[in-house]
Write an enzyme that holds these catalytic residues in place. Structure first.
Site, mmCIF file in Angstrom:
data_model
loop_
_atom_site.group_PDB
_atom_site.id
_atom_site.type_symbol
_atom_site.label_atom_id
_atom_site.label_comp_id
_atom_site.label_asym_id
_atom_site.label_seq_id
_atom_site.Cartn_x
_atom_site.Cartn_y
_atom_site.Cartn_z
ATOM 1 C CB SER A 23 -0.940 0.002 1.211
ATOM 2 O OG SER A 23 -0.199 -0.147 2.411
ATOM 3 C CG HIS B 120 4.789 -1.869 5.465
ATOM 4 N ND1 HIS B 120 5.043 -1.289 4.232
ATOM 5 C CD2 HIS B 120 3.500 -2.282 5.415
ATOM 6 C CE1 HIS B 120 3.957 -1.351 3.479
ATOM 7 N NE2 HIS B 120 3.004 -1.957 4.175
#
Length: 200
Positions: free
Chosen positions: A124, A129
């Site tokens: 996203s 991450h």
């Protein structure tokens, strides 16, 4: 679903990522530098190369355990996505797994068997991450095959790599990746347009 070969990544996806101005990720940098969300930090490994910060996901209310959702965000700015992961990142990935599980257990009472740790591709946002969620949340589309790659599997694939490979020879540099991409994504049209040549 689209198939992204290394060539397609180099010609379409990487230029798309590189075109983003740094300001697009300023909110991430603010978290990493404690300019925002400082009171929500659950854990931090401060190394600029192998370190990371663990914080609750902005979508989680912090109390409803059936929707438990935290993230580990790496400090280095050099890893944009799974495509940039190399064997040298194994210590960092293993530490994210260990610390993510420990934080989930110590602060929220969740055992490793009740967690799913995964990486999105496409992500996203293009700063590496790792998502850490409860299995109860794993039924969501964002945790399904075609978008989510289990951290355990990423680590296992890197462990199978021989030592001494160049960045261009790394597993995730050479892999053709198949994934779902929404019509609203900025890469959708360019990737779909190039699919015919990949399946002939």
């Amino acid at each position: 679903m689209v198939r992204e070969s290394p060539q397609l990544y180099a010609e379409v996806v990487k230029p798309y990522i590189d075109a983003f101005p740094p300001s697009r990720l300023q909110w991430v940098y603010n978290i990493l530098s404690h300019k925002s969300e400082a009171d929500r930090i659950l854990f931090e490994h401060p190394s600029p190369t192998e370190g990371f910060i663990i914080v609750p996901d902005l979508k989680w209310d912090g109390t409803t355990m059936s929707t438990f959702y935290i993230q580990a965000i790496v400090h280095t700015h050099d890893i944009h996505s799974l495509r940039d992961i190399r064997k040298r990142h194994l210590p960092m990935l293993r530490n994210i797994r260990k610390c993510g599980i420990k934080v989930s257990h110590d602060k929220y009472g969740l055992s490793a068997g009740h967690l799913r740790l995964f990486v999105h591709y496409q992500p996203s946002y293009y700063h590496f991450h790792v998502h850490i969620v409860t299995l109860e949340l794993s039924g969501q589309a964002s945790a399904n095959v075609g978008m989510a790659h289990l951290l355990d599997d990423v680590i296992a694939m890197l462990e199978l790599e021989p030592d001494g490979l160049s960045d261009e020879q790394g597993t995730f540099a050479r892999l053709t990746m198949t994934y779902n991409i929404g019509k609203q994504h900025g890469l959708h049209d360019a990737l779909v347009e190039r699919q015919t040549s990949l399946i002939e």
